[in-house]
Write an enzyme that holds these catalytic residues in place. Structure first.
Site, PDB file in Angstrom:
ATOM      1  N   SER A   1       0.000   5.067  -0.648  1.00 61.28           N
ATOM      2  CA  SER A   1       0.099   4.208   0.535  1.00 61.28           C
ATOM      3  C   SER A   1       0.909   4.877   1.634  1.00 61.28           C
ATOM      4  O   SER A   1       0.684   4.636   2.821  1.00 61.28           O
ATOM      5  CB  SER A   1       0.779   2.884   0.175  1.00 61.28           C
ATOM      6  OG  SER A   1      -0.096   1.999  -0.464  1.00 61.28           O
TER       7      SER A   1
ATOM      8  N   ASN B   1      -2.783   5.003  -7.085  1.00 62.49           N
ATOM      9  CA  ASN B   1      -1.547   5.380  -7.772  1.00 62.49           C
ATOM     10  C   ASN B   1      -1.672   5.325  -9.288  1.00 62.49           C
ATOM     11  O   ASN B   1      -0.676   5.143  -9.989  1.00 62.49           O
ATOM     12  CB  ASN B   1      -0.403   4.457  -7.332  1.00 62.49           C
ATOM     13  CG  ASN B   1      -0.102   4.567  -5.852  1.00 62.49           C
ATOM     14  OD1 ASN B   1      -0.335   5.597  -5.231  1.00 62.49           O
ATOM     15  ND2 ASN B   1       0.409   3.493  -5.282  1.00 62.49           N
TER      16      ASN B   1
ATOM     17  N   ASP C   1      -3.228  -4.375   6.268  1.00 60.06           N
ATOM     18  CA  ASP C   1      -2.056  -4.346   5.394  1.00 60.06           C
ATOM     19  C   ASP C   1      -1.415  -5.730   5.312  1.00 60.06           C
ATOM     20  O   ASP C   1      -2.089  -6.740   5.512  1.00 60.06           O
ATOM     21  CB  ASP C   1      -1.064  -3.295   5.896  1.00 60.06           C
ATOM     22  CG  ASP C   1      -0.339  -2.595   4.753  1.00 60.06           C
ATOM     23  OD1 ASP C   1       0.472  -3.251   4.077  1.00 60.06           O
ATOM     24  OD2 ASP C   1      -0.601  -1.395   4.533  1.00 60.06           O
TER      25      ASP C   1
ATOM     26  N   HIS D   1       5.534  -3.746   3.321  1.00 57.75           N
ATOM     27  CA  HIS D   1       4.627  -2.618   3.157  1.00 57.75           C
ATOM     28  C   HIS D   1       3.930  -2.252   4.467  1.00 57.75           C
ATOM     29  O   HIS D   1       3.867  -1.072   4.859  1.00 57.75           O
ATOM     30  CB  HIS D   1       3.602  -2.966   2.078  1.00 57.75           C
ATOM     31  CG  HIS D   1       2.719  -1.848   1.652  1.00 57.75           C
ATOM     32  ND1 HIS D   1       1.534  -1.543   2.293  1.00 57.75           N
ATOM     33  CD2 HIS D   1       2.821  -0.967   0.613  1.00 57.75           C
ATOM     34  CE1 HIS D   1       0.952  -0.530   1.676  1.00 57.75           C
ATOM     35  NE2 HIS D   1       1.711  -0.162   0.653  1.00 57.75           N
TER      36      HIS D   1
END
Length: 418
Positions: A360, A298, A158, A207
């Site tokens: 996510s 997404n 990430d 994130h």
């Protein structure tokens, strides 16, 4: 202070209705090792009751169950065996072990009630129990005392992690990241160097810290939130820059790094187009003992995102607080499981917390469940994956479907199913 007491209570099964036969017993249900609850038939004489009790192994009566005329008796031998002997007699209406019940594990973290994905009580318009049954699962897994360590290591690819966040401090087992995202000041040129360098995992986006909190935020520390696999150490490899972008080369190297550092589960809340390099890294890590889990995407359509699209990777869709597919969540035949991914509260940079949405956010919920499975189940990635799939709550048409896969992951079922 703040630790939940796990109360032990003895009750008579069946509520206000007296059964004429023993209730169905779970083979491994815990019970007091010295007592049995017995209800004698009204027609049985005092002598019949005494003779039946003595033959079965009853030593003495300790008390009664108020309102039912059932007795709590002290026994010589295994209570389950004694209960079976008593039930064989016409002088007994029913007998059963004195089962042990425990309070469901609930951490003292102040924002835990906002985590509908872990325990949905219908808060903020949600549907009660549209969650992953985390507190029930923690109890069943023996994690009700909220141990800080002992879980399976979870690797995360990430944007990095705020390692000193109060809810994540002490959680980081490994820290690394790609050497360069595009600027080399020494030679004054632009290029990305995907070499993995130890110690480079500081989050400059947020994130990765959010994902880390959902997986492993400390539990019962009276701070913030609670992670699904709160006793799992985190291995972070920063492959994405401050904008949330990264190259295939860096992501592939991070997968290999995490696998080589013993991550049983590798969580990837990222996606893009297919790549032979990425596919090879995924295959190698799987063969070497890691279960890879990634965001379905997404796009809100049927576009396949990678690495989720590879056969070795569990593809995770997002559902909301009512159990419906999130409007942005990709749907296709590759979707394997679903998890809460709408309005998810978790840790954020600056030692804060933030609510965001996406597949996510669903992915770390599934990864956390998988980590607890991995800590309790032998057989490696294939066995862990099978258990994750077959214990999910089926939300769509019977069986696997393109919107929810096998269904929403369920921690309680994952740790209690045979």
């Amino acid at each position: 202070m703040g630790r939940v007491t796990r109360a032990i209570v003895a009750i008579v099964a069946g509520g206000a209705v007296l059964a004429t036969a023993p209730a169905a017993l779970a083979a491994d249900a815990p019970y007091d090792k010295h007592t049995v609850i017995v209800k004698y038939a009204d027609s049985a004489s005092g002598r019949e009751r005494l003779d039946t009790a003595a033959a079965a192994g009853v030593v003495k009566t300790l008390g009664t169950i108020t309102g039912f005329a059932a007795r709590l008796v002290y026994v010589n031998g295994d209570p389950k065996t004694v209960a079976a002997r008593l039930n064989a007699s016409p002088a007994v209406l029913y007998a059963e072990p004195n089962f042990i019940y425990r309070s469901t594990a609930t951490p003292a973290d102040p924002r835990y009630p906002e985590l509908y994905g872990l325990n949905n009580t219908g808060q903020d318009g949600g549907l009660a129990d549209a969650d992953i049954d985390a507190p029930e699962g923690w109890t069943a897994a023996g994690l009700g005392a909220f141990p800080a360590t002992g879980g399976a290591k979870v690797g995360i690819v990430d944007t990095g992690i705020q390692a000193d966040h109060p809810d994540l401090s002490g959680k980081l087992a490994d820290c690394a990241g790609v050497n360069s995202f595009g600027v080399n000041l020494v030679v004054i040129t632009l290029f990305a160097d995907p070499t993995i360098v130890a110690g480079k995992c500081a989050d400059d986006n947020g994130h990765g810290t959010h994902v880390s909190g959902t997986i492993g935020a400390k539990a019962n520390n009276n701070i913030g939130v609670t992670g699904v696999a709160f006793n799992s150490p985190i291995s972070m490899c920063k492959a994405l820059d401050s904008s949330g972008s990264g190259t295939v080369a860096g992501i592939a190297n991070c997968i290999t790094y995490l696998n080589q550092h013993g991550a049983k589960i590798i969580s990837m809340s990222l996606g893009g187009s297919g790549s032979t390099t990425l596919q090879n890294a995924v295959a190698a890590a799987t063969a070497n003992g890691s279960l890879l889990i990634a965001a379905a995407g997404n796009s809100g359509d049927s576009t396949i995102s990678y690495p989720a699209g590879y056969s070795q990777v569990v593809s995770v869709a997002a559902v909301d607080r009512r159990g419906a597919r999130a409007s942005f969540s990709t749907f296709n035949s590759d979707v394997e499981v679903a998890a809460p991914g709408v309005d998810i509260l978790s840790t954020w940079m600056g030692s804060t917390y933030k609510v965001i949405s996406g597949t996510s956010m669903a992915t770390p919920h599934a990864a956390g469940v998988a980590a607890i499975i991995a800590a309790r189940t032998s057989g490696g990635p294939p066995a862990w994956r099978t258990r994750l799939d077959r214990t999910a709550d089926d939300l769509g048409p019977a069986g696997r479907d393109s919107q929810f896969g096998f269904g929403r992951v369920n921690l309680n079922t994952a740790v209690t199913a045979p």
